[in-house]
Design a protein around this motif. Structure first.
Motif, PDB file in Angstrom:
ATOM      1  N   LEU A 558      89.880  57.422  40.877  1.00 57.71           N
ATOM      2  CA  LEU A 558      88.598  58.069  40.554  1.00 57.71           C
ATOM      3  C   LEU A 558      88.576  58.652  39.144  1.00 57.71           C
ATOM      4  CD1 LEU A 558      87.839  59.943  43.905  1.00 57.71           C
ATOM      5  CD2 LEU A 558      86.930  57.752  43.108  1.00 57.71           C
ATOM      6  N   ARG A 559      89.750  58.955  38.582  1.00 57.01           N
ATOM      7  CA  ARG A 559      89.841  59.526  37.230  1.00 57.01           C
ATOM      8  C   ARG A 559      88.936  60.754  37.077  1.00 57.01           C
ATOM      9  NH1 ARG A 559      89.761  54.085  33.375  1.00 57.01           N
ATOM     10  NH2 ARG A 559      91.544  53.059  34.365  1.00 57.01           N
ATOM     11  N   SER A 560      89.024  61.664  38.003  1.00 57.59           N
ATOM     12  CA  SER A 560      88.174  62.869  37.987  1.00 57.59           C
ATOM     13  C   SER A 560      88.941  64.053  37.402  1.00 57.59           C
ATOM     14  CB  SER A 560      87.695  63.199  39.401  1.00 57.59           C
ATOM     15  OG  SER A 560      88.770  63.217  40.302  1.00 57.59           O
ATOM     16  N   ALA A 561      88.165  65.040  36.940  1.00 57.34           N
ATOM     17  CA  ALA A 561      88.758  66.182  36.248  1.00 57.34           C
ATOM     18  C   ALA A 561      89.373  67.186  37.209  1.00 57.34           C
ATOM     19  CB  ALA A 561      87.698  66.864  35.386  1.00 57.34           C
ATOM     20  N   ASN A 562      88.784  67.356  38.383  1.00 55.59           N
ATOM     21  CA  ASN A 562      89.281  68.343  39.343  1.00 55.59           C
ATOM     22  C   ASN A 562      88.895  67.919  40.758  1.00 55.59           C
ATOM     23  OD1 ASN A 562      86.531  69.084  39.680  1.00 55.59           O
ATOM     24  ND2 ASN A 562      86.711  70.612  38.053  1.00 55.59           N
ATOM     25  N   ASN A 563      89.303  68.726  41.732  1.00 57.41           N
ATOM     26  CA  ASN A 563      89.043  68.383  43.137  1.00 57.41           C
ATOM     27  C   ASN A 563      87.550  68.261  43.437  1.00 57.41           C
ATOM     28  OD1 ASN A 563      91.730  68.291  43.850  1.00 57.41           O
ATOM     29  ND2 ASN A 563      91.805  70.386  44.628  1.00 57.41           N
ATOM     30  N   TYR A 564      86.763  69.180  42.873  1.00 59.37           N
ATOM     31  CA  TYR A 564      85.325  69.164  43.162  1.00 59.37           C
ATOM     32  C   TYR A 564      84.687  67.854  42.695  1.00 59.37           C
ATOM     33  CZ  TYR A 564      80.415  70.632  43.222  1.00 59.37           C
ATOM     34  OH  TYR A 564      79.065  70.711  43.444  1.00 59.37           O
ATOM     35  N   ALA A 565      85.002  67.451  41.472  1.00 61.04           N
ATOM     36  CA  ALA A 565      84.450  66.202  40.949  1.00 61.04           C
ATOM     37  C   ALA A 565      84.904  65.013  41.792  1.00 61.04           C
ATOM     38  CB  ALA A 565      84.866  66.006  39.494  1.00 61.04           C
ATOM     39  N   ALA A 566      86.154  65.049  42.243  1.00 59.45           N
ATOM     40  CA  ALA A 566      86.667  63.949  43.060  1.00 59.45           C
ATOM     41  C   ALA A 566      85.926  63.841  44.387  1.00 59.45           C
ATOM     42  CB  ALA A 566      88.169  64.139  43.294  1.00 59.45           C
ATOM     43  N   VAL A 567      85.737  64.981  45.053  1.00 57.09           N
ATOM     44  CA  VAL A 567      85.075  64.952  46.364  1.00 57.09           C
ATOM     45  C   VAL A 567      83.610  64.544  46.221  1.00 57.09           C
ATOM     46  CG1 VAL A 567      84.462  66.314  48.402  1.00 57.09           C
ATOM     47  CG2 VAL A 567      86.684  66.638  47.324  1.00 57.09           C
TER      48      VAL A 567
END
Length: 619
Positions: A558-567
């Motif tokens: 997912l290459r997301s910045a943090n958990n919130y962005a990933a979810v």
């Protein structure tokens, strides 16, 4: 200016109070009763004054012939502090003392210092007759101000919204100045937590009289009443008549189910719009304020108003300060029809064009209910009780069991404070916080499939059958130099006129039309909002930090910045899968499919949470 000059000021200065036509009765009477009280007692005094009746002006009068030194005025928040400091500014155009001719010469004061953070110091207070602050500034943990004052620095303390006065922060202030006289002013001399506020009630001005005199709007309570309602509760299908609803509404699961049910919300929305349209027939841009149970619920209610063509915004404490200010500016400038709030716009919020209060929350206690109704009490045309713009309407649903509070509200004028205290139910209005491992669901246990609204149940605050109302009407004629008997208006004539006026104002329920396009646009907006809300609640249920990276590491693709962005990405992927969309074309999805997936949002959340837990367990 010496301490001696300041201590003498309020006893040597002669204000024009009694007989002043620019002052209101509760201001003159409240000042007189307080002066008499402190001549015989040192007990803490309580003044009960309805919202909109001139409470700030009364505070400006109270020091005269009572204070033997400096006066401390404490507000519960910045909004109220700003209003008080504006009225107490002798150099300002809105100065209460000069605008009402209480004082013709303010060259020697009373001077006011405002405790506003770094822009004030102790020397400002020493050179002033009055110090205005908010409780957070005065009694903060930093303890900048309280230790700076000697224990005899203030002779009189005035507490606005005095039902807060038993909180620990306020008690610290009273303990710091043990010999000061204390006056608490409030529209609601009781608390939602069942605790009795400190002090002796020395004066109360009736809501009933305030309405007859035109100080506040005349209020009508309107409840939508279903002929029948069909719903399932935890999978059990039920159908009830109005009579059965009136018996069920005492059950908390039922009243909360009604509060969160879109079908019941639509009934309240349609009714509130009808009354808003009725009030706007005068040409005045009346506006509507609604109260919801949660942020998600506020968005649901906002969408129902937007579906019906109203410009609607929600407002809640989780919003950034600049966004809150933008919403309030739009409200004040008449750019929106409706504002839906969650524990906002309470004490001190002053916007007279708010005339319809839509209640979607089953208030547990009387105090917050009265505070909310107070938002639609301020008159548009001063001292003109018969003006059609000076009408307010509170709209709700019989299933919310709100009319019990309405009846208690009407009895405030009739009963003493101890009896009122007996009505209160202890309980926090805030919903319980989610516990780790348990995700609060977006859809309630009770799901309403349909309800048929048969009529409105309307109740006027000014009851024509109440002799006290007729007494007030007769007195109002005489105050204006008129003899009702000479005008052919006997007490019975006045009663019949009230009854006839109420009959003319009544309406039958009607459904407000919704265009398919607006409904689709709002369904898409709600799906986007609920997807983000779902992400936050999944994180909470998993006990994962928003800014953490344990979920990010479990989903490197997912290459997301943090958990919130990933979810959020995971949730959006699951939603798009149900929509059969690639994520970039939700604007092309038909209404029926959007609403179908909205109904599945909790199941989507369960699936996503289980998927994330499985990934995390593999690491």
């Amino acid at each position: 200016m010496t301490d001696e000059e300041i201590s003498r000021f309020f006893n040597t200065t002669r204000p024009f109070i009694q007989g002043n036509p620019d002052l209101r009765d509760p201001q003159v009477e409240g000042w007189f009763r307080t002066r008499q009280h402190f001549r015989n007692s040192t007990d803490h005094a309580i003044l009960q004054i309805p919202v909109g009746c001139g409470k700030t002006g009364l505070m400006a009068l109270l020091p005269f012939e009572t204070a033997q030194g400096r006066v401390l005025v404490i507000a519960p928040n910045l909004e109220i502090r700003r209003g008080i400091s504006t009225a107490f500014d002798v150099a300002g155009r809105e100065c209460f003392w000069t605008s009402t001719r209480v004082l013709t010469d303010v060259s020697h004061g009373p001077f006011t210092a405002v405790l506003d953070g770094q822009d004030a110091n102790i020397h400002d207070c020493e050179s002033s007759h009055i110090v205005v602050t908010n409780i957070q500034q005065l009694a903060s943990r930093a303890d900048r101000w309280l230790p700076a004052f000697a224990d005899d620095f203030f002779d009189l303390i005035l507490v606005d919204e005095g039902h807060h006065n038993v909180a620990r922060s306020w008690e610290r202030v009273f303990e710091r100045f043990p010999n000061a006289k204390v006056v608490s002013l409030t529209a609601t001399p009781f608390r939602g937590d069942g605790r009795e506020i400190a002090g002796e009630r020395v004066y109360a001005y009736p809501f009933r009289t305030a309405m007859v005199r035109g100080y506040i709007k005349q209020i009508t309570a309107v409840n939508v009443a279903p002929q029948e309602i069909s719903f399932t509760y935890r999978g059990d299908a039920r159908q009830h008549t109005l009579e059965e609803v009136l018996q069920l509404r005492d059950e908390e699961w039922f009243s909360r189910g009604v509060a969160l049910a879109p079908e019941c919300n639509r009934s309240i929305v349609d009714a509130s719009i009808q009354w808003l349209q009725r009030l706007r027939e005068t040409g005045t841009f009346h506006q509507l304020i609604a109260v919801a149970c949660s942020v998600d619920h506020a968005r649901q209610v906002r969408s129902l108003y937007a579906d019906r063509g109203l410009q609607a915004r929600e407002i809640h404490s989780n919003m950034p300060a600049e966004e809150i200010e933008d919403v309030l500016q739009d409200l004040r400038r008449g750019r929106i029809d409706c504002i839906v709030q969650v524990r906002m716009l309470g004490e001190g919020f002053d916007h007279p064009n708010l005339s319809v209060a839509a209640i979607f929350q089953p208030f547990r206690s009387l105090s917050p209910y009265v505070q909310f109704i107070g938002r639609v009490m301020r008159v548009i045309h001063q001292n003109n009780p018969q003006h059609p713009d000076n009408r307010g309407v509170a709209v709700s649903h019989v299933g919310l069991n709100i009319d019990r509070h309405w009846e208690d509200f009407r009895r405030i004028d009739q009963e003493d404070q101890k009896l009122i205290q007996g009505w209160l139910e202890a309980g926090d209005e805030r919903p319980p916080a989610d516990e780790p491992g348990r995700r609060r669901r977006l859809t309630p246990d009770m799901v309403v499939q349909n309800e048929i609204i048969s009529h409105f149940i309307e109740q006027e605050y000014l009851d024509p059958m109440d002799d006290a109302v007729i007494d007030d009407l007769v007195e109002e004629f005489r105050r204006r130099g008129l003899d009702p008997e000479a005008l052919g208006l006997s007490r019975e004539n006045l009663r019949q006129r009230l009854i006839q006026a109420r009959t003319r104002e009544s309406m039958e329920p009607r459904e407000i039309p919704v265009t398919p396009q607006r409904r689709r646009q709002e369904a898409r907006r709600r799906l986007n909002e609920r997807s983000r809300a779902l992400a936050s609640r999944i994180l909470n249920a998993l006990g994962a930090s928003i800014n953490g990276r344990n979920i990010v590491l479990a989903y490197p693709e997912l290459r997301s910045a943090n958990n919130y962005a990933a979810v959020i990405m995971i949730v959006n992927g699951a939603v798009n899968e149900r929509l059969e969309s690639d994520g970039g074309t939700r604007g092309d999805i038909p209404l029926e499919r959007l609403e179908e997936v909205l109904d599945q949002i909790d199941q989507i959340g369960d699936d996503v949470q289980a998927q994330i837990q499985e990934r995390l367990s593999r690491r």
